[in-house]
Design an enzyme around this catalytic site. Structure first.
Site, short mmCIF file in Angstrom:
data_model
loop_
_atom_site.label_atom_id
_atom_site.label_comp_id
_atom_site.label_asym_id
_atom_site.label_seq_id
_atom_site.Cartn_x
_atom_site.Cartn_y
_atom_site.Cartn_z
N HIS A 1 1.57 5.41 -1.70
CA HIS A 1 1.23 6.60 -2.48
C HIS A 1 2.52 7.19 -3.03
CE1 HIS A 1 -2.96 6.77 -1.00
NE2 HIS A 1 -2.43 6.27 0.10
N ASP B 1 1.37 2.72 3.53
CA ASP B 1 0.48 3.87 3.33
C ASP B 1 1.28 5.17 3.39
OD1 ASP B 1 -1.88 5.24 2.81
OD2 ASP B 1 -2.46 5.38 4.92
N HIS C 1 -10.48 1.17 1.53
CA HIS C 1 -10.29 2.18 2.57
C HIS C 1 -11.54 2.09 3.44
CE1 HIS C 1 -8.82 6.20 4.12
NE2 HIS C 1 -10.05 6.12 4.62
N HIS D 1 0.86 -1.20 0.00
CA HIS D 1 0.00 0.00 0.00
C HIS D 1 0.89 1.24 0.00
CE1 HIS D 1 -3.88 2.10 1.28
NE2 HIS D 1 -2.97 3.06 1.21
N LYS E 1 -9.36 -0.39 -6.16
CA LYS E 1 -9.39 0.28 -4.86
C LYS E 1 -10.72 0.98 -4.64
CE LYS E 1 -7.86 1.83 -0.93
NZ LYS E 1 -6.63 2.59 -0.69
N HIS F 1 -4.71 -0.45 5.84
CA HIS F 1 -4.24 0.35 6.97
C HIS F 1 -5.19 0.30 8.18
CE1 HIS F 1 -7.04 2.99 4.95
NE2 HIS F 1 -6.14 3.46 4.09
#
Length: 349
Positions: A15, A245, A136, A13, A99, A174
Site C-alpha cells: 500500500h 502488506d 483479501h 503486496h 484485487k 497476507h
C-alpha cells in the site's frame, strides 16, 4: 560479521497511499525492491484504466531520480466491474492483476464485492486471459468471529472458486492461519506472508491496554498460527512469497482512531531476516524474497543483487512526514524502538 547476498527482492503486496504520504514513503520500497504490486484501495478506488494510469504516474513522479523501481498496478473489483475495461487493461499491460476485497473488509473497501458469485463471469475471463486474481480472504459477516473470518472465507468462498476455475492464477494475500497454509499447499495457489505476522500473535494488540500499533486486517491470530506461518515462509516452498502488506497511517489516525494497518516498509527486509535466522533458514530467504514470486507470476527475476549484513540496526520510533522541509506528521514503523540484527548494505551489480 555475517553477510548474505541475494537477488534483489520484490514486494508482491504493498500500500503506497497517495499525495504527501506517498511522496514520503516510496523510497523505503524503491531503494531495495525491484517491483511491487500496488494495492488499488485508494480513497477513490482504482476501477478504471484511466485511474490506474493516473495513479501510476503519481507513483513514478514520486520516485527518487534514476530509480529502476517498477510499480505493478491492480484493478479494484466490484459487483459491476466492466469486463472490457478489465481485460483491455490487462492486455495493454496497465493492470498486472485484479484485487478482490469483500465489501467493508478492510481500509477503503466499501466499494468491494458484496456477492462473490456475481464475479464468476469475470473470473472466467481472467482464467482465459491469464490475469492473476489477488484475494483479501475474509468474510465480513457480523456473526462470524473476527479471528475465524479467514477460515470461513476459505471454506465458503475460496474453495468453490478454486474448484470451478482450476486454471485461474490465484493469490491468497497476507495469510494468517495454519488452515490457510494447508489450503494453499493443497490447491496449487500462491500466498503472500507479511513480516508482522511472522513476529506477532493476537496478544500484541492487548499488551498495555488496546494497542492499535499491532492492529491490522486480517488480524494476527493465535501463537500456533504464527508458528505455522514461520514454517511456511522459511520452507522454501514455491507457493509462499514476500508481500509486506505495508500500510501506513498518519499517527493522529492510527493512535486515536485505530486504523487497520502496519507500516513495515522501512524494516521489512531486516524483519523477515530476523524470522528466517531464528528458524535457522537463512539459506531459503532468497527463494521466499526474490525467486518464488517472479516464478509464480512468470516474470523475469531481477538482475541486481542486495548485500545484507548482520549488524546492529536501531529502528526509529517514528518516521517524519515532511512537506517543504516542515514536519507535518509522523508514522510509526513496525519494530519501532527495537534493535534488529540485520540491515541492507547496498546494491551489488
Amino acid at each position: 560479521m555475517k553477510t548474505l547476498t541475494i537477488i534483489k527482492p520484490d514486494d508482491w503486496h504493498l500500500h503506497l497511499r497517495e499525495g504527501l504520504v506517498l511522496k514520503n514513503i516510496i523510497h523505503f520500497t524503491s531503494e531495495f525492491f525491484g517491483r511491487a504490486i500496488v494495492m488499488p484501495n485508494t480513497k477513490t478506488p482504482i476501477k478504471s484504466v484511466e485511474r490506474a494510469i493516473s495513479y501510476k504516474k503519481s507513483i513514478v513522479e514520486a520516485l527518487p531520480e534514476s530509480s529502476k523501481f517498477e510499480p505493478l498496478m491492480t484493478m479494484y473489483l466490484t459487483d459491476d466491474t466492466d469486463k472490457e475495461e478489465l481485460i483491455n487493461g490487462f492486455n495493454n499491460n496497465i493492470f498486472f492483476a485484479a484485487k478482490l476485497y469483500p465489501a467493508n473488509g478492510t481500509t477503503n473497501s466499501s466499494h468491494g464485492v458484496k456477492k462473490i458469485e456475481n464475479l464468476y463471469k469475470i473470473f472466467e475471463l481472467m482464467q482465459d486471459s491469464g490475469m492473476p486474481l489477488l484475494i483479501h480472504g475474509e468474510v465480513t459477516d457480523s456473526d462470524v468471529d473476527v479471528f475465524d473470518r479467514e477460515e470461513v472465507f476459505i471454506d465458503r468462498e475460496l474453495f468453490p472458486i478454486v474448484k470451478r476455475f482450476p486454471k485461474l492464477k490465484i493469490v491468497l494475500e497476507h495469510i494468517t492461519t495454519a488452515y490457510a497454509v494447508d489450503f494453499v499447499q493443497e490447491n496449487n495457489i500462491g500466498a503472500t506472508i507479511t513480516p508482522h505476522h511472522l513476529h506477532i500473535n493476537r496478544n500484541a494488540m492487548f499488551f498495555g491496554g488496546l494497542n492499535s500499533d499491532f492492529y491490522c486486517l486480517p488480524v494476527a491470530k493465535r501463537e500456533k498460527n504464527r508458528i505455522a506461518l514461520r514454517k511456511a515462509a522459511t520452507s522454501g516452498k514455491e507457493c509462499f512469497f514476500l508481500g509486506t502488506d505495508s500500510a501506513p497511517h498518519l499517527r493522529k489516525w492510527k493512535a486515536f482512531c485505530g486504523c487497520a494497518g502496519i507500516f513495515n516498509s522501512p524494516v521489512a527486509i531486516a524483519s523477515y531476516l530476523k524470522a528466517f535466522e531464528e528458524e535457522n533458514a537463512l539459506e531459503n530467504f532468497e527463494k521466499f524474497a526474490s525467486l518464488n514470486g517472479p516464478n509464480f507470476y512468470n516474470v523475469p527475476i531481477n538482475k541486481e543483487k542486495l548485500k545484507l549484513v548482520s549488524r546492529s540496526n536501531k529502528i526509529l520510533e517514528f518516521i517524519d512526514v515532511v512537506e517543504e522541509k516542515n514536519i507535518v506528521g509522523q508514522i510509526k514503523p513496525f519494530h519501532a524502538g527495537e534493535t534488529l540484527q540485520w540491515q541492507v548494505e547496498g546494491i551489488v551489480n
